[in-house]
Design an enzyme around this catalytic site. Structure first.
Site, mmCIF file in Angstrom:
data_model
loop_
_atom_site.group_PDB
_atom_site.id
_atom_site.type_symbol
_atom_site.label_atom_id
_atom_site.label_comp_id
_atom_site.label_asym_id
_atom_site.label_seq_id
_atom_site.Cartn_x
_atom_site.Cartn_y
_atom_site.Cartn_z
ATOM 1 N N ARG A 1 27.692 35.797 43.596
ATOM 2 C CA ARG A 1 28.164 36.961 44.322
ATOM 3 C C ARG A 1 27.110 38.050 44.235
ATOM 4 N NH1 ARG A 1 31.498 41.748 42.478
ATOM 5 N NH2 ARG A 1 32.087 42.768 44.431
ATOM 6 N N HIS B 1 28.332 47.914 48.181
ATOM 7 C CA HIS B 1 28.679 47.986 46.765
ATOM 8 C C HIS B 1 28.260 49.368 46.243
ATOM 9 C CE1 HIS B 1 29.406 45.461 42.974
ATOM 10 N NE2 HIS B 1 29.101 46.664 42.520
ATOM 11 N N GLU C 1 35.380 47.396 44.993
ATOM 12 C CA GLU C 1 36.228 48.361 44.276
ATOM 13 C C GLU C 1 36.538 49.574 45.151
ATOM 14 O OE1 GLU C 1 34.499 49.288 40.486
ATOM 15 O OE2 GLU C 1 34.915 47.298 39.674
ATOM 16 N N ASN D 1 38.369 42.930 40.527
ATOM 17 C CA ASN D 1 37.491 43.116 39.373
ATOM 18 C C ASN D 1 38.390 43.499 38.205
ATOM 19 O OD1 ASN D 1 35.423 42.701 41.150
ATOM 20 N ND2 ASN D 1 34.601 44.779 41.056
ATOM 21 N N TYR E 1 38.993 43.673 33.929
ATOM 22 C CA TYR E 1 38.341 43.666 32.624
ATOM 23 C C TYR E 1 39.306 43.792 31.457
ATOM 24 C CZ TYR E 1 33.900 44.148 35.045
ATOM 25 O OH TYR E 1 32.811 43.920 35.842
ATOM 26 N N GLU F 1 34.874 39.980 39.350
ATOM 27 C CA GLU F 1 34.213 40.454 38.135
ATOM 28 C C GLU F 1 35.157 40.314 36.959
ATOM 29 O OE1 GLU F 1 32.537 44.374 38.312
ATOM 30 O OE2 GLU F 1 31.684 44.071 40.320
#
Length: 508
Positions: free
Chosen positions: A100, A144, A190, A332, A334, A401
């Site tokens: 990506r 991005h 995002e 994404n 985390y 991500e």
């Protein structure tokens, strides 16, 4: 090779590590054959060559050069612009099935609109050809966080509706030039965090905010309205690009176009009703903000209630355009957060997005050692995917991500990152087995690069890049070899790695 890296490699010469088993003996074959595993990057974060071959500044260049990172910039970074062949070979050696990356809009079309830069065009042709020739799927993001500065200067970028036509024209160039090899497109990275960081708290480009909400001084902005305006235009631009692709390219190229969102998994801080409702508001505000219009054609009811007239309204035609304008949703992810009610913020005369959401995030990673590390606490991939399954009809999903932040240094022995990846891939497999329509998983990041919040102070990479070496040599961390073993068929229980001076040997 710098002296420090030489010393570290010597120290690792006779180290044997047997990694802890967190989730059993999971193997690549436990996932569908069509599932793609990969890793990722973005243009500004790895390419470098910021002023070469016709590239012009993006808002991220401007933000960095204004001193927001204490003088650090990505002018050179990993120099992937010149080292892309070496990097793609590393990807192939690692066993990546997908990569990506993003296209630098200001490298391809320096003025944001108009003539295409031949050298920028050739670079992306070369990069994509190299990726495909190694049997790796290219997954491309169009923007991005790096809008051309020329468009920001001309009309304010994403807070102007003029951006819709320019973004659509840029996407058209990308589809026309690269769509014969690229089947997986993401319009924006995002989108939710870009609108908030860029237009509410000013923590990220283009650094808009207004008192008392900014987390740093901003030269311009209105935190009460601009995040909503930017978000609205992001949705309209995204949907315009999807409609363009479906009208002009789908029948020929057979690709798909999606949108990427940052996704905490939110759990109530206590079992009190107010905190349970706050956790639901977190999902509505941070995920539903974009997912609701794309699936249902309008914003969540609670957002319209709390933000009132500051939240733009979709016209009937806009609602029709946005609804269904999604082939997949990418996340994404985390960490998991705990959410605490803060309804008192609704009493404020002046409010921003966070005050409208009326909640407080309690990070479950507090107290991590070393500071800032994303620990394995409550893996939330399954929760986030289940949320989309239950609330939005189980659309196709990608995890774009997922990775662990650690202080950026030459310590290649990153066992904590291996533990993190084990836990989250295991959590992901639970989601797949429970019916979530997830199609792929990408670690962040392939290389230690220039990070949006930490610049070069933090690192997420599978590979360390020695910035003190003029060759910017890449060194595999133990996590790179662990991930490679997994991709090549070894289970978590089988990961035994022996470090020697010259190479890493792995055995079962």
């Amino acid at each position: 090779m710098t002296m420090r890296v030489k010393q570290l490699r010597h120290i690792f010469t006779v180290i044997m590590l047997v990694f802890p088993v967190l989730v059993g003996s999971i193997r690549r074959t436990d996932f569908p054959d069509t599932f793609v595993f990969g890793s990722g990057s973005s243009a500004y974060q790895v390419e470098g060559a910021a002023f070469e071959d016709g590239r012009t500044p993006s808002i991220w260049d401007t933000f960095a050069h204004a001193g927001e990172y204490g003088g650090a910039t990505a002018d050179v970074s990993c120099d992937a612009y010149h080292k892309y062949k070496e990097d793609v070979k590393l990807m192939a050696d690692t066993g990546l099935e997908g990569y990506r990356f993003s296209i630098s809009w200001s490298r391809l079309i320096p003025n944001g609109r108009g003539p295409v830069n031949p050298k920028g065009l050739q670079y992306y042709h070369n990069l994509i050809d190299e990726i495909v020739s190694h049997g790796i799927q290219p997954h491309v993001t169009l923007c991005h966080s790096d809008l051309p500065q020329a468009l920001e200067d001309e009309y304010g970028g994403w807070i102007s509706r003029r951006i819709i036509d320019d973004f659509t024209a840029y996407a058209d160039v990308c589809f026309k030039e690269f769509g014969d090899r690229v089947l997986h497109w993401t319009t924006l990275n995002e989108a939710n965090v870009f609108a908030l960081g860029g237009y509410d708290n000013g923590m990220t480009p283009p650094n808009h905010c207004s008192p008392p909400f900014g987390m740093r001084p901003c030269p311009i902005g209105n935190s009460s309205t601009e995040p909503y305006i930017a978000g609205h235009n992001l949705l309209l631009a995204h949907s315009a690009v999807v409609r363009l692709y479906r009208r002009k390219y789908t029948s020929i190229q057979h690709g798909s176009v999606g949108l990427n969102l940052f996704a905490f998994w939110s759990l109530p801080y206590t079992n009190k009703t107010v905190d349970v409702l706050a956790a639901q508001r977190a999902s509505d505000f941070y995920l539903g903000w974009f997912a609701n219009p794309l699936i249902f054609g309008d914003y969540p009811h609670i957002m319209k209630t709390n933000a009132g007239s500051r939240l733009p309204k979709f016209t009937r035609e806009e609602s029709k355009q946005v609804k269904g304008a999604i082939d997949f949703i990418a996340l994404n992810h985390y960490m998991t957060v705990r959410v605490k009610d803060r309804s008192t913020s609704l009493e404020n005369d002046i409010r921003d997005f966070s005050a409208d959401a009326a909640l407080e995030f309690i990070l479950t990673t507090q107290g991590a050692t070393p500071p800032g590390m994303f620990q394995v606490t409550e893996p939330g991939l399954q929760g986030a995917l289940e949320y989309f399954k239950q609330n939005y009809g189980n659309p196709p999903m990608y995890i774009h991500e997922n990775g662990q932040m650690t202080p950026r240094n030459a310590t290649l022995n990153d066992t904590s990152r291996i533990e993190y990846l084990q836990a989250y891939i295991g959590n992901l497999l639970d989601a797949v087995r429970n019916g979530s329509n997830v199609k792929g998983y990408f670690t962040w990041s392939f290389l230690d690069c220039f990070e949006l919040l930490g610049a070069y102070r933090s690192g997420f990479g599978l590979y360390y890049v020695d910035l003190n070496d003029k060759e910017l040599t890449r060194y595999p961390k133990l996590s790179a070899h662990w991930y490679s073993n997994f991709l090549k068929g070894k289970g978590f229980k089988d990961s035994v790695v022996l470090q020697t001076e010259d190479k890493l040997y792995s055995s079962q």
